[in-house]
Design an enzyme around this catalytic site. Structure first.
Site, PDB file in Angstrom:
ATOM      1  N   SER A   7      53.616 -52.289 -28.712  1.00 29.39           N
ATOM      2  CA  SER A   7      52.961 -52.391 -29.996  1.00 29.39           C
ATOM      3  C   SER A   7      51.546 -52.953 -29.888  1.00 29.39           C
ATOM      4  O   SER A   7      50.693 -52.366 -29.246  1.00 29.39           O
ATOM      5  CB  SER A   7      53.826 -53.201 -30.948  1.00 29.39           C
ATOM      6  OG  SER A   7      53.514 -52.883 -32.276  1.00 29.39           O
ATOM      7  N   ASP A  35      59.438 -43.076 -33.770  1.00 30.75           N
ATOM      8  CA  ASP A  35      58.614 -44.151 -34.341  1.00 30.75           C
ATOM      9  C   ASP A  35      57.455 -43.556 -35.132  1.00 30.75           C
ATOM     10  O   ASP A  35      56.756 -42.671 -34.640  1.00 30.75           O
ATOM     11  CB  ASP A  35      58.070 -45.022 -33.202  1.00 30.75           C
ATOM     12  CG  ASP A  35      57.130 -46.114 -33.688  1.00 30.75           C
ATOM     13  OD1 ASP A  35      57.316 -46.602 -34.820  1.00 30.75           O
ATOM     14  OD2 ASP A  35      56.211 -46.480 -32.939  1.00 30.75           O
ATOM     15  N   CYS A  87      53.617 -46.577 -34.457  1.00 30.65           N
ATOM     16  CA  CYS A  87      52.795 -46.317 -33.265  1.00 30.65           C
ATOM     17  C   CYS A  87      53.333 -45.048 -32.626  1.00 30.65           C
ATOM     18  O   CYS A  87      53.864 -45.067 -31.512  1.00 30.65           O
ATOM     19  CB  CYS A  87      52.849 -47.488 -32.300  1.00 30.65           C
ATOM     20  SG  CYS A  87      52.103 -48.995 -32.928  1.00 30.65           S
ATOM     21  N   HIS A 141      60.506 -47.283 -32.241  1.00 30.45           N
ATOM     22  CA  HIS A 141      59.431 -48.170 -31.801  1.00 30.45           C
ATOM     23  C   HIS A 141      59.859 -49.038 -30.616  1.00 30.45           C
ATOM     24  O   HIS A 141      59.062 -49.367 -29.750  1.00 30.45           O
ATOM     25  CB  HIS A 141      59.024 -49.045 -32.982  1.00 30.45           C
ATOM     26  CG  HIS A 141      57.769 -49.823 -32.778  1.00 30.45           C
ATOM     27  ND1 HIS A 141      56.530 -49.258 -32.760  1.00 30.45           N
ATOM     28  CD2 HIS A 141      57.574 -51.154 -32.586  1.00 30.45           C
ATOM     29  CE1 HIS A 141      55.605 -50.196 -32.578  1.00 30.45           C
ATOM     30  NE2 HIS A 141      56.219 -51.354 -32.470  1.00 30.45           N
TER      31      HIS A 141
END
Length: 494
Positions: free
Chosen positions: A222, A411, A414, A468
């Site tokens: 992240s 996800d 991102c 994610h």
């Protein structure tokens, strides 16, 4: 601790990373997003994570007298209690490092020796946020343990300590158990973040000289898409200039990261349309926001300062519009419905780590509170958000330091599409060859678990059936990915 507590430390980290990649978790209001998000926005985010620290950051006043710059204080510990292995049998360490370029900052870390052999590579894991503790990943993703109901801990069969000696660091200052007596010690940019981490690594290897010869890798998720390239460049620079101990840097890996915002933000509507989150009419409206975002990001790149805060607000409108259209979607994993304000509940790690007996075992003072996600640290790095951290990567590739960018395909925050685009657009000597490289299968247990493109030191892996938090959603695939990549053959099957 009770013997039933066997070990689990990763979901918080997962959440941490999610907090990072666009702060969409705060569900920005659509049409108007302030250039600089107010503190209350960060506080809302932390509450929505089902995390409720009593204070936004650990600032312990009057703690300067005992501060010895550059010193590590470390102890062995066991979460397993009397019926488990003894402390002597476990290479589990927790410690504090007193940052030398600070007034009184202490950086907290966990170090787990490999369950296999000591000459396995040393890996450092950095959680995102910015401002979320590494314990989230430790207990919910890729640490030695998993945390369950009633705070029970169990061994993680796919912990990355199976193939590496792994560090989990609470950084920047004010994150997790890291603290200071002066809030000016909280860094505001990647230079400050990477210098602190580099100083820590120097002292860590002095304290553990038996690991200096091992290969070294930098990993994370992240917002660590910012931290990781910055630290890799700092280590490489230190090695070239013969600063202190030579760190045997071989590569760095970014999972579902935020690295080049100017390219990643415009990918949101494309990803959302491709996955049926928005309609074509929605898409056409949202695409109108992209030129302003790209212009603002460019201004941030050339002018810096407050223009970067303005760029953040402008570009966040894109994801804000998508979340207004699909308010119940789990933006970390679009296969799932959002349950609760932030779609996951990680409160167990906070409950566990704020127990007095746990803090005592880790060498943490009773007056310290584990701060899962710090709104103060988040705000301190506000102008860092829109910075492009891809710019330093080509030099690392040319020096033969390998990069793995991986992303769970489910996800949104991102997403793999935005990550793939910045990797493809990156200018380096192998850009054309990478762009025409064949897409091959990433196979785990005889089944296709992802798709891979690679050339020379650069690899991009899209991980199937993962959001994610890839090590949480696909733990076996994530472990094999790490092992194969470090050994130089991502396509090898087990």
């Amino acid at each position: 601790m009770a013997s039933s507590r066997t070990l689990c430390v990763s979901l918080l980290l997962l959440l941490l990373v999610s907090v990072s990649c666009s702060y969409a978790t705060s569900r920005l209001s659509s049409d108007r997003v302030s250039a600089k998000p107010p503190l209350s926005q960060a506080e809302r985010l932390i509450r929505s994570l089902n995390l409720s620290p009593k204070k936004p950051v650990n600032i312990i006043k009057g703690d300067v007298a005992d501060f010895v710059p550059g010193k590590i204080v470390e102890k062995k510990f066991s979460f397993l209690g009397d019926s488990g292995p003894s402390i002597e049998d476990l290479g589990h360490h927790a410690g504090y490092y007193s940052l030398p370029h600070s007034k009184a900052a202490r950086m907290f870390y966990f170090f787990f020796e490999s369950r296999n052999k000591k000459d396995d590579p040393v890996v450092i894991w950095l959680t995102g946020g910015p401002g979320c503790g590494s314990e989230l990943a430790l207990f919910y993703e890729n640490g030695p343990f998993h945390i369950g109901d009633r705070l029970s801990l169990t061994w993680n069969d796919f912990g990355w300590d199976q193939v590496s000696n792994i560090l989990f660091v609470d950084q920047p200052t004010g994150t997790g158990f890291s603290y200071s007596s002066d809030d000016s010690d909280i860094p505001h940019d990647e230079k400050g973040v990477s210098n602190d981490l580099y100083d820590f690594l120097q002292e860590f290897f002095k304290a553990h000289p038996e690991f200096v010869k091992n290969d070294f890798y930098i990993t994370g998720e992240s917002y660590a898409g910012h931290y990781i390239p910055a630290l890799a460049s700092r280590v490489n620079q230190g090695n070239k200039q013969n600063q202190g101990i030579h760190i045997n840097l071989k590569g760095f890996a970014i999972g579902n990261g935020l690295t080049n915002p100017a390219i990643q933000y415009p990918a949101y509507p494309d990803f959302a349309l491709d996955n049926g989150i928005i309609t074509k009419a929605n898409y056409d409206d949202i695409k109108k926001l992209i030129p302003d975002c790209e212009k603002a990001a460019k201004t941030c790149e050339t002018q810096g300062g407050e223009s970067c805060g303005e760029a953040f607000g402008t570009c966040e409108n894109i994801i804000g519009q998508i979340l207004n259209i699909a308010p119940d979607i789990n933006y970390y994993d679009i296969r799932k419905k959002c349950e609760g304000p932030l779609c996951y509940n990680f409160e167990n790690v906070e409950i566990l780590l704020n127990r007095d007996d746990v803090k005592s075992a880790l060498g943490v003072g009773k007056d310290l509170e584990f701060v899962s996600c710090s709104s103060t640290v988040y705000e301190a790095l506000n102008l860092d958000w829109m910075q492009n951290l891809e710019v330093g990567i080509p030099a690392l590739l040319e020096d033969g330091i390998k990069l793995l960018v991986y992303a769970g395909e489910e996800d949104l925050i991102c997403n793999w599409l935005g990550n793939s685009r910045w990797v493809q657009a990156m200018e380096w000597s192998g850009q054309k060859a990478f762009g025409t490289s064949p897409t091959v299968k990433f196979v785990v247990d005889g089944a296709e678990a992802g798709s891979l493109n690679s050339y020379g030191p650069l690899s991009f892996l899209k991980v199937y059936k993962a959001g994610h938090l890839v090590p949480m959603d696909q733990p076996k695939a994530a472990l094999q990915m790490l092992k194969n990549w470090m050994r130089g053959n991502l396509t090898k099957t087990e």
